[in-house]
Design an enzyme around this catalytic site. Structure first.
Site, short mmCIF file in Angstrom:
data_model
loop_
_atom_site.label_atom_id
_atom_site.label_comp_id
_atom_site.label_asym_id
_atom_site.label_seq_id
_atom_site.Cartn_x
_atom_site.Cartn_y
_atom_site.Cartn_z
N LEU A 223 11.49 7.09 -55.25
CA LEU A 223 10.43 7.55 -56.16
C LEU A 223 10.37 6.63 -57.38
O LEU A 223 9.29 6.28 -57.87
CB LEU A 223 10.70 8.99 -56.64
CG LEU A 223 10.58 10.10 -55.61
CD1 LEU A 223 10.83 11.45 -56.25
CD2 LEU A 223 9.20 10.10 -54.97
N CYS A 278 1.36 6.11 -51.04
CA CYS A 278 2.62 6.39 -51.75
C CYS A 278 2.51 6.53 -53.26
O CYS A 278 3.06 7.48 -53.83
CB CYS A 278 3.62 5.27 -51.45
SG CYS A 278 4.26 5.41 -49.78
N GLN A 280 0.38 7.27 -55.79
CA GLN A 280 -0.10 8.49 -56.46
C GLN A 280 0.75 9.70 -56.06
O GLN A 280 1.20 10.46 -56.91
CB GLN A 280 -1.56 8.72 -56.12
CG GLN A 280 -2.05 10.05 -56.62
CD GLN A 280 -3.53 10.06 -56.87
OE1 GLN A 280 -4.10 9.10 -57.37
NE2 GLN A 280 -4.17 11.15 -56.54
N LYS A 281 0.99 9.80 -54.77
CA LYS A 281 1.75 10.95 -54.26
C LYS A 281 3.15 11.01 -54.89
O LYS A 281 3.61 12.06 -55.33
CB LYS A 281 1.88 10.81 -52.74
CG LYS A 281 2.63 11.92 -52.06
CD LYS A 281 2.83 11.63 -50.59
CE LYS A 281 4.01 10.69 -50.39
NZ LYS A 281 4.33 10.45 -48.98
C1 UDX Z 1 4.01 0.63 -51.79
C2 UDX Z 1 5.32 -0.06 -52.20
O1 UDX Z 1 5.04 -1.42 -52.56
C3 UDX Z 1 6.33 -0.01 -51.05
O2 UDX Z 1 7.57 -0.56 -51.46
C4 UDX Z 1 6.51 1.43 -50.61
O3 UDX Z 1 7.36 1.49 -49.49
C5 UDX Z 1 5.18 2.08 -50.28
O4 UDX Z 1 4.28 1.96 -51.38
P1 UDX Z 1 1.91 -0.04 -50.30
O5 UDX Z 1 1.28 1.17 -50.90
O6 UDX Z 1 1.87 -0.23 -48.84
O7 UDX Z 1 3.45 -0.11 -50.73
O8 UDX Z 1 1.23 -1.36 -50.94
P2 UDX Z 1 1.39 -2.14 -52.31
O9 UDX Z 1 1.38 -3.58 -52.01
O10 UDX Z 1 2.50 -1.64 -53.13
O11 UDX Z 1 0.01 -1.83 -53.04
C6 UDX Z 1 -0.32 -0.54 -53.53
C7 UDX Z 1 -1.65 -0.59 -54.26
O12 UDX Z 1 -1.55 -1.30 -55.49
C8 UDX Z 1 -2.76 -1.30 -53.47
O13 UDX Z 1 -3.97 -0.59 -53.62
C9 UDX Z 1 -2.84 -2.66 -54.11
O14 UDX Z 1 -4.09 -3.26 -53.97
C10 UDX Z 1 -2.54 -2.31 -55.56
N1 UDX Z 1 -2.02 -3.45 -56.34
C11 UDX Z 1 -0.82 -4.00 -56.02
C12 UDX Z 1 -2.75 -3.94 -57.40
O15 UDX Z 1 -3.84 -3.46 -57.72
N2 UDX Z 1 -2.25 -4.99 -58.12
C13 UDX Z 1 -1.05 -5.56 -57.83
O16 UDX Z 1 -0.66 -6.53 -58.53
C14 UDX Z 1 -0.32 -5.05 -56.74
#
Ligand code: UDX
Ligand code: ADP
Length: 464
Positions: A223, A278, A280-281
């Site tokens: 978390l 992940c 938000q949740k």
């Molecule tokens: C995330 C965590 O990174 C990962 O470790 C966990 O296991 C699950 O949650 P995920 O949600 O698959 O992974 O993708 P992530 O690359 O973290 O991106 C999440 C969101 O943030 C996306 O909508 C992405 O576009 C956004 N984001 C990410 C940004 O807007 N800017 C950034 O610099 C990085």
């Protein structure tokens, strides 16, 4: 404890599927069975045509091709897989509760509990049960209580082994993780169970990257990691609004601060808002846990990350309306991208859904193109919001299989996902076929603004 020979994973979703496929590919001596109640999903995992796998991830098809039928199996026979396995991963969904106590904040653990009850009912030999899904702190205790009180007298060890993979890079993250975290009991049996799982990972992961802790630290670390990552995105997004007012460029600011080794360059891309299953949740869950312990300042601190993210999505939609002379009623707005990030077909909590909803309230017509998301999913996403009838959503949104068709006769284009292919489009051609003035709103800072302005577009990007 002898070496593990048979693993089962309950839940063949975005986490369970790729994770266990990699375990199978890397451990040919272990039989891995992934089960799911959803027969359609299992059929897709078993589809001979690897383009039809239910999860899109670069490289996943090769991993599945390598192990499927050898030591990797997909099945709907949950009981059989539980019975045969020595180690059972629980990788079912834990969505935010939509009813009752903790509605809109707490994680809904009903699927986890159902799994625990099923394991207890079926197991006739000792099992190690591994939490893979992200769970509130102390869930392991609840699982253990159910297993011990409803089981057939066999012994259960509960481990927490949170998955840190990010979608779109899942295979790379699984093959070469920064770390693997295993939390377990501090007694001898707990330590043996940790060791058994550590040995599985040791087939391809260096020992020093396998971290062991107590169960609660492991649950809370997951978390915390997601909260910190989401916080970085909200922090740079907060700055993006200030950049737009002051003439600073958010990319330049991100580069300047990212070169400070204490801050680091990753996760500083301003965007239309983070999405995914992940962030938000998990933050809502963290807020709920903090409040339940009376830690109101801690809860408020983390809640602000969500407030900022909601603001960023809303601000993007309202900026489109304002720029298009305060009305988008009857205008065609083309969305490039619907997935919550590039290289995935996952749309959960994607910013595109909320931007579309706001623009539909303004009576815009929305034309969507996404290289990987299916049409039905797009309608399901907006229908799930329940803000208007399904018929109205179908009238308001049209889904295209070709980006040039989506953009044809549009008044504006909004980039919602950072798919690489968007940069390579023939933007002159797109411009020629649009209504004038032709607007582009880049919610991901992926397009070459200078080039687009030269062509004649009115171009706006986040944080510039
Ligand atoms: C995330 C965590 O990174 C990962 O470790 C966990 O296991 C699950 O949650 P995920 O949600 O698959 O992974 O993708 P992530 O690359 O973290 O991106 C999440 C969101 O943030 C996306 O909508 C992405 O576009 C956004 N984001 C990410 C940004 O807007 N800017 C950034 O610099 C990085
Ligand atoms: P994640 O992103 O965490 O992998 P998904 O929603 O993609 O989440 O996948 C979770 C999967 O778990 C779904 O395919 C769902 O059908 C499955 N599932 C939920 N409960 C059970 C259960 N009791 N037995 C088997 N499968 C289950």
């Amino acid at each position: 404890m002898s070496k593990i020979k048979n693993i089962c994973c309950i839940g063949a979703g975005y986490v369970g599927g790729p994770t266990m496929a990699v375990v199978a590919a890397k451990c040919p001596d272990i039989k891995v069975t992934i089960v799911d109640l959803n027969a359609q999903r299992i059929a897709a995992w078993n589809d001979e045509n690897l383009d039809n796998l239910p999860v899109y991830e670069p490289g996943l098809d090769k991993i599945v091709a390598q192990a499927r039928g050898r030591n990797l199996f997909f099945s709907t026979d949950v009981d059989k897989a539980i019975e045969e396995a020595e180690m059972i991963f629980i990788s079912v969904n834990t969505p935010t509760k939509t009813y009752g106590l903790g509605k809109g904040k707490a994680a809904d653990l009903k699927y986890i509990e159902l799994c625990a009850r099923q394991i207890a009912k079926v197991a006739k030999t000792d099992k190690i049960v591994v939490e893979k899904s992200t769970l509130p702190v102390r869930t392991a205790e609840a699982i253990k209580n159910i297993l011990d009180n409803t089981g057939n007298g066999v012994k259960f060890q509960i481990l927490s082994n949170p998955e840190f993979l990010a979608e779109g890079t899942a295979i790379e993250d699984l093959l070469n993780p920064d770390r693997v975290l295993i939390g377990g009991g501090t007694d001898t049996e707990g330590q043996e169970a940790i060791q058994a799982l550590a040995e599985v990972y040791a087939n391809w992961i260096p020992q020093e990257r396998i971290l062991t802790t107590n169960v609660w630290s492991s649950e809370l670390s997951k978390l915390t990691a997601n909260a910190f990552l989401a916080q970085r995105v909200s922090s740079i997004n907060a700055m993006s609004e200030l950049c737009e007012k002051t003439g600073a460029d958010v990319n330049e600011v991100a580069k300047a601060i990212g070169m400070d080794s204490r801050i680091g360059p990753k996760f500083l891309k301003a965007s239309v808002g983070f999405g995914g299953s992940c962030f938000q949740k998990d933050i809502l869950n963290l807020v709920y846990i903090a409040k339940s312990y009376g830690l109101h300042e801690v809860a408020d601190y983390w809640e602000q990350v969500i407030i900022m993210n909601d603001h960023q999505k809303r601000r993007f939609a309202s900026s489109i309306v304002r720029t298009l002379y305060n009305t988008v009623s009857g205008k065609k707005i083309a969305f490039l991208g619907w997935a919550f990030k590039k290289d995935t077909n996952d749309t959960r909590e994607s910013a595109a859904i909320y931007v579309a909803d706001d623009l539909l309230f303004e009576q815009a017509g929305i034309a969507v193109f996404d290289p990987k998301v299916e049409k039905g999913q797009i309608y399901a996403d907006v229908n799930y919001l329940g803000t208007r009838s399904e018929a109205q959503n179908e009238k308001g949104i049209t889904v295209f299989a070709d980006p040039y068709e989506a953009c044809k006769d549009a008044h504006a284009i909004a980039v919602l996902t950072e798919w690489d292919e968007f940069k390579e489009y023939n933007w002159q051609h797109i411009f020629d076929n649009m209504k004038k003035p032709a607007f582009v709103f880049d919610g991901r800072n992926v397009l070459d603004g200078e080039k687009l302005r030269e062509i004649g577009f009115v171009f706006q990007a986040i944080g510039k």
